[in-house]
Design an enzyme around this catalytic site. Structure first.
Site, mmCIF file in Angstrom:
data_model
loop_
_atom_site.group_PDB
_atom_site.id
_atom_site.type_symbol
_atom_site.label_atom_id
_atom_site.label_comp_id
_atom_site.label_asym_id
_atom_site.label_seq_id
_atom_site.Cartn_x
_atom_site.Cartn_y
_atom_site.Cartn_z
ATOM 1 N N LEU A 125 76.197 42.897 50.439
ATOM 2 C CA LEU A 125 75.510 44.148 51.102
ATOM 3 C C LEU A 125 74.919 44.725 49.579
ATOM 4 O O LEU A 125 75.779 45.333 48.985
ATOM 5 C CB LEU A 125 76.259 44.881 51.732
ATOM 6 C CG LEU A 125 75.148 46.329 51.861
ATOM 7 C CD1 LEU A 125 74.404 46.139 52.704
ATOM 8 C CD2 LEU A 125 76.369 47.334 52.483
ATOM 9 N N HIS A 229 85.479 50.281 44.358
ATOM 10 C CA HIS A 229 84.211 51.040 43.138
ATOM 11 C C HIS A 229 83.585 52.502 43.452
ATOM 12 O O HIS A 229 83.094 52.312 45.177
ATOM 13 C CB HIS A 229 83.396 49.694 42.894
ATOM 14 C CG HIS A 229 82.179 50.330 41.679
ATOM 15 N ND1 HIS A 229 81.579 51.140 41.558
ATOM 16 C CD2 HIS A 229 82.464 48.661 40.822
ATOM 17 C CE1 HIS A 229 81.038 50.620 40.776
ATOM 18 N NE2 HIS A 229 81.311 49.641 40.050
#
Length: 344
Positions: A125, A229
Site C-alpha cells: 500500500l 512508522h
C-alpha cells in the site's frame, strides 16, 4: 476522477516513480524494474487463472482518470507462505521462577513463527505524497475489501497486514540494529532490498532459531516492538476501524505489528451490499462518502462517491458510469467508506 483498477503492463514506469518515493522500508515495492515487471506479470497471470494458489497475487493501481496518471498502488496476496516460509515473531512470555529463592520473572520473548501460513495478505500500500488528500488513501486501502467481497471464494478465511515498523529518515531501524544485524551481518536497507527482490533464502539460513529474550535488546529496540512508522499510523487506524487487531505478531526486520482479521468480519466486506445503478443526476444533499465498485473480475473498478449508503437504487452520472465500466441496470457493490461514529 480517481479510480482503482487492475495493474497493466503499461504501468511499469509509473510504479517505478512511486517506488522511488517510498523512502525505504516498503519491502514489496523496491525501486527495481525487473522485480516490478515480474510482479505485474504475476498479477496478470493471477487474473488469467494460470497460477497455483500459492503464487497468486492481485495488484491494483489508483489512477487519475482524466490524465491516466498512476498515483498509488495496493495489492492482495492470496495465500502467503505456501512456497517460501512466511516468517514473523510472536511476542510471548517465558516465566523463570524459584519458590525457594522467592524469585519470579515473567520475561517477554520473541518466538520465530510461521503461524500465518495460508492466510491472505493485504500488502504494497503506497500513495504518492502529493495525492494524500480527499479520501484517496481510504479509497486505495479499502477498495481491496470490495474486490474480496465480490470474489470471496478466491481468498482464505483470515487476512493479515504487516504494518511498516519504526525506521528513521536515514533508514535506521532500532529493532534491526539490536537484533537482525547481529544475525544477518548487513544493513537494514540491504536485507529489505534482498527480500523485496525475491532473494529470501538468506532468511531461513541466517534467522535465529531459538527464542529471543527482549530484555537483551537495546531499550530503543524494545520500545518499537509492535509500533508503526509515524506515516503508517493512519493506515493502522483505518484497518483497526475495519475490525483488524494486533495479536502479538511482529515483523522480523523492523518489529512492526502484523494486524489480522477473519475476512468475513471485516466491516466493509460484511456490510457491503449489491444495488442497481441508474443514469442521471444524483440527488442533492449532504451524503457521506461511499465506496462503489463493479462486480467484474477482469475489469474491476472502484471509486468514491457521495450518496445515501442505504439506497436501493444508485444514481450515477454518465461520466461515473463510464469510469466504473458500468451501464444503467447493472449491479454494483456499495458500502459507506467509514464506519459511523457511535454517539452516546
Amino acid at each position: 476522477m480517481m479510480v482503482i483498477r487492475p495493474v497493466e503492463r503499461g504501468d511499469l514506469a509509473g510504479l517505478m516513480q512511486l517506488a522511488g518515493k517510498t523512502g525505504g522500508g516498503l519491502t514489496s515495492l523496491p525501486a527495481d524494474e525487473k522485480t516490478l515487471s515480474s510482479r505485474i506479470d504475476r498479477a496478470l497471470q493471477t487474473w488469467q487463472g494460470t497460477l497455483p494458489k500459492s503464487e497468486q497475487g492481485y495488484v491494483f493501481v489508483l489512477e487519475e482518470s482524466d490524465t491516466g496518471t498512476v498515483v498509488g498502488i495496493c495489492a492482495i496476496e492470496v495465500a502467503v507462505g505456501l512456497n517460501d516460509p512466511w516468517y514473523n515473531y510472536r511476542v510471548g512470555t517465558l516465566v523463570h521462577a524459584s519458590k525457594e529463592l522467592n524469585v519470579y520473572n515473567a520475561l517477554p520473548t520473541l518466538f520465530l513463527s510461521n503461524d500465518h501460513t495460508g492466510s491472505s495478505e493485504l500488502c504494497t500500500l503506497f500513495l504518492d505524497p502529493d495525492w494524500r488528500k480527499e479520501g484517496n488513501g481510504y479509497l486505495l486501502s479499502k477498495s481491496r475489501f470490495m474486490f474480496m467481497a465480490a470474489f470471496r471464494d478466491r481468498f482464505n478465511e483470515k487476512v493479515v497486514a504487516e504494518m511498516r515498523g519504526v525506521i528513521d529518515e536515514t533508514g535506521y531501524s532500532p529493532f534491526w540494529e539490536s537484533l537482525g544485524e547481529r544475525f544477518f551481518s548487513m544493513e537494514f536497507s540491504r536485507a529489505d532490498y534482498l527480500c523485496g527482490t525475491g532473494q529470501k533464502a538468506f532468511i531461513a539460513e541466517l534467522m535465529p532459531k531459538h527464542p529471543i529474550y527482549t530484555d537483551f535488546l537495546s531499550p530503543q529496540a524494545q520500545a518499537v516492538i509492535g509500533q508503526v512508522h509515524p506515516q503508517t499510523a493512519p493506515a493502522r487506524a483505518v484497518l483497526e476501524k475495519e475490525g483488524f487487531r494486533y495479536h502479538n505478531y511482529v515483523d522480523i526486520f523492523d518489529g512492526g505489528p502484523t494486524l489480522e482479521c477473519d475476512v468475513d468480519r471485516v466491516r466493509a466486506i460484511r456490510k457491503s451490499r449489491l444495488v442497481t445503478v441508474a443514469e442521471g443526476q444524483p440527488a442533492p444533499g449532504e451524503w457521506p462518502a461511499c465506496l462503489v465498485a463493479n462486480e467484474q473480475y477482469d475489469q474491476f473498478r472502484a471509486m468514491l462517491i457521495h450518496t445515501n449508503p442505504t439506497c436501493e437504487r444508485l444514481v450515477l452520472t454518465a461520466a461515473q458510469l463510464d469510469v466504473l465500466k458500468c451501464n444503467a441496470g447493472d449491479t454494483v457493490r456499495l458500502v459507506r467508506l467509514c464506519p459511523e461514529e457511535k454517539t452516546a
